[in-house]
Design an enzyme around this catalytic site. Structure first.
Site, short mmCIF file in Angstrom:
data_model
loop_
_atom_site.label_atom_id
_atom_site.label_comp_id
_atom_site.label_asym_id
_atom_site.label_seq_id
_atom_site.Cartn_x
_atom_site.Cartn_y
_atom_site.Cartn_z
N ASN A 137 96.20 59.38 4.27
CA ASN A 137 95.36 60.53 3.93
C ASN A 137 94.98 61.32 5.18
O ASN A 137 94.95 60.78 6.28
CB ASN A 137 94.03 60.07 3.29
CG ASN A 137 94.20 59.41 1.96
OD1 ASN A 137 95.05 59.82 1.17
ND2 ASN A 137 93.41 58.39 1.69
N LYS A 164 93.94 54.13 4.10
CA LYS A 164 93.86 52.71 4.42
C LYS A 164 95.19 52.14 4.90
O LYS A 164 95.23 51.31 5.81
CB LYS A 164 93.33 51.93 3.23
CG LYS A 164 91.86 52.20 2.95
CD LYS A 164 91.31 51.32 1.86
CE LYS A 164 89.81 51.55 1.71
NZ LYS A 164 89.07 51.20 2.94
N ASN A 196 95.93 53.71 8.36
CA ASN A 196 94.99 53.13 9.32
C ASN A 196 95.41 51.73 9.74
O ASN A 196 95.41 51.39 10.93
CB ASN A 196 93.59 53.06 8.71
CG ASN A 196 92.90 54.40 8.62
OD1 ASN A 196 93.37 55.40 9.16
ND2 ASN A 196 91.78 54.43 7.92
N GLU A 211 94.75 52.04 -2.76
CA GLU A 211 94.76 53.50 -2.84
C GLU A 211 96.12 54.02 -3.31
O GLU A 211 96.41 55.20 -3.20
CB GLU A 211 94.37 54.12 -1.50
CG GLU A 211 92.90 53.95 -1.16
CD GLU A 211 92.49 54.62 0.13
OE1 GLU A 211 91.31 54.94 0.27
OE2 GLU A 211 93.35 54.83 1.01
N ASP A 265 80.27 54.75 14.15
CA ASP A 265 80.94 55.22 12.93
C ASP A 265 81.73 54.05 12.37
O ASP A 265 82.61 53.52 13.04
CB ASP A 265 81.85 56.40 13.28
CG ASP A 265 82.55 57.00 12.07
OD1 ASP A 265 82.35 56.50 10.95
OD2 ASP A 265 83.32 57.96 12.23
N ASP A 282 89.73 48.51 7.83
CA ASP A 282 91.19 48.58 7.98
C ASP A 282 91.63 47.93 9.28
O ASP A 282 92.66 47.24 9.33
CB ASP A 282 91.65 50.05 7.95
CG ASP A 282 91.25 50.75 6.67
OD1 ASP A 282 91.22 50.09 5.61
OD2 ASP A 282 90.96 51.95 6.73
N ARG A 332 83.29 53.80 18.29
CA ARG A 332 83.80 55.15 18.53
C ARG A 332 83.92 55.87 17.20
O ARG A 332 84.10 55.26 16.16
CB ARG A 332 85.17 55.10 19.23
CG ARG A 332 85.09 54.56 20.64
CD ARG A 332 86.43 54.69 21.36
NE ARG A 332 87.42 53.75 20.86
CZ ARG A 332 88.16 52.97 21.65
NH1 ARG A 332 88.00 53.00 22.94
NH2 ARG A 332 89.06 52.16 21.12
#
Length: 300
Positions: free
Chosen positions: A13, A42, A45, A141, A245, A251, A284
């Site tokens: 994505n 996902k 990642n 997903e 974050d 993942d 990060r």
């Protein structure tokens, strides 16, 4: 001899991210930061996270023939992921709309796009990748029937790792192949449903294990994780860090654990390493750009 340490089958994505002071209530509008666009999904990642750690990684996914699709392909190649399995076209690239609050917690809405067009026939056509891969990692997903086809396509000696996100009830055929099934608190409760009669993660793990997986890992955020198998349940501590974050941290954890299992690590040892990788990732901003190298994990 395997050509790849890890085959990731899953989503790719474009992450559209906005920082907010707080997430809006129903019917409410809040102002946020400027929009930032990052490569995500996902599956993508996990592939980048594993490759950053040094794993020989290949991705099987679908993206659109558009700007976001090219962004995703570029990010995979830059990380060292083999994109021979990435299909292009059929629908626009999937998009994730992400809001991040000051504590680093996020809320995500996903428009599947091309991810929803990764069909069982695409898995069958990629049989050579399954026979060339030591470990296969999947998420939810992509269509569930595609995940079932992945299970049916596994090479006899390969290992299947599943993070059921977004969570949904799973067929017994898929559960029986999981080694491990990796869930966070929310995912565990959804899959357990009425069987979730306890607030103790150790109990969730035991009940999930009884549903058929060969092993289970429950991630607990800053509290680390626990692993469950026929030998028992073990707590795995995390590393204390200042979270910026949390996007993509799960993942990164899954990718690191899958890779370490493929190198022969015991489940608890692989989970302990994965917890360090996940901790490094939350320090990060962003998803893929936050994933650490093996040297950065060692220095944590």
């Amino acid at each position: 001899m395997y050509d790849y340490d890890l085959l990731v089958v899953g989503s790719a994505n474009a992450d559209l991210v906005i920082d907010v002071e707080r997430r809006p209530d129903a019917g409410e509008t809040v102002l946020g930061s400027d929009l930032a666009v990052h490569p995500g999904g996902k599956g993508a990642n996990q592939a980048v996270a594993a490759a950053r750690l040094g794993a020989r990684t290949v991705l099987l996914a679908r993206v659109g023939d558009d700007t976001y699709g090219r962004l995703l392909l570029d990010s995979q190649r830059a990380a060292g992921v083999d994109t021979v399995g990435v299909l292009v076209g059929g629908a626009p690239t999937g998009v994730a709309l992400i809001t991040v609050d000051p504590s680093g917690d996020n809320s995500i809405v996903v428009s599947p796009g091309a991810n929803g067009k990764l069909f069982p026939v695409d898995i069958q056509a990629a049989a050579c990748l399954f026979h060339a891969s030591r470990v296969v990692s999947v998420q939810l997903e992509i269509p569930l029937e595609t995940v079932v086809e992945v299970v049916r396509s596994l090479a006899p000696d390969s290992r299947f790792v599943l993070n059921p996100s977004p969570p949904r009830p799973l067929p017994s055929e898929v559960l029986a192949a999981c080694d491990p099934l990796i869930v966070n608190e929310h995912e565990a409760k959804v899959i357990l449903g009425d069987a979730c009669v306890s607030e103790r993660p150790e109990d969730w793990a035991r009940i999930l294990l009884a549903k058929g997986p060969r092993s289970v890992v429950v991630t607990l955020g800053a509290e680390g994780a626990l692993v469950a198998s026929r030998e028992g349940v073990t707590r795995v501590p995390s590393v204390k860090v200042d979270a910026v974050d949390t996007t993509g941290a799960g993942d990164a954890f899954t990718a690191a654990l899958a890779w370490k299992l493929g190198t022969g690590s015991a489940l608890a040892d692989a989970a302990a390493y994965a917890a360090r990788v996940g901790a490094a990732a939350v320090t990060r901003k962003g998803a893929q750009e936050s994933f650490p190298t093996a040297d950065e994990v060692a220095a944590l």
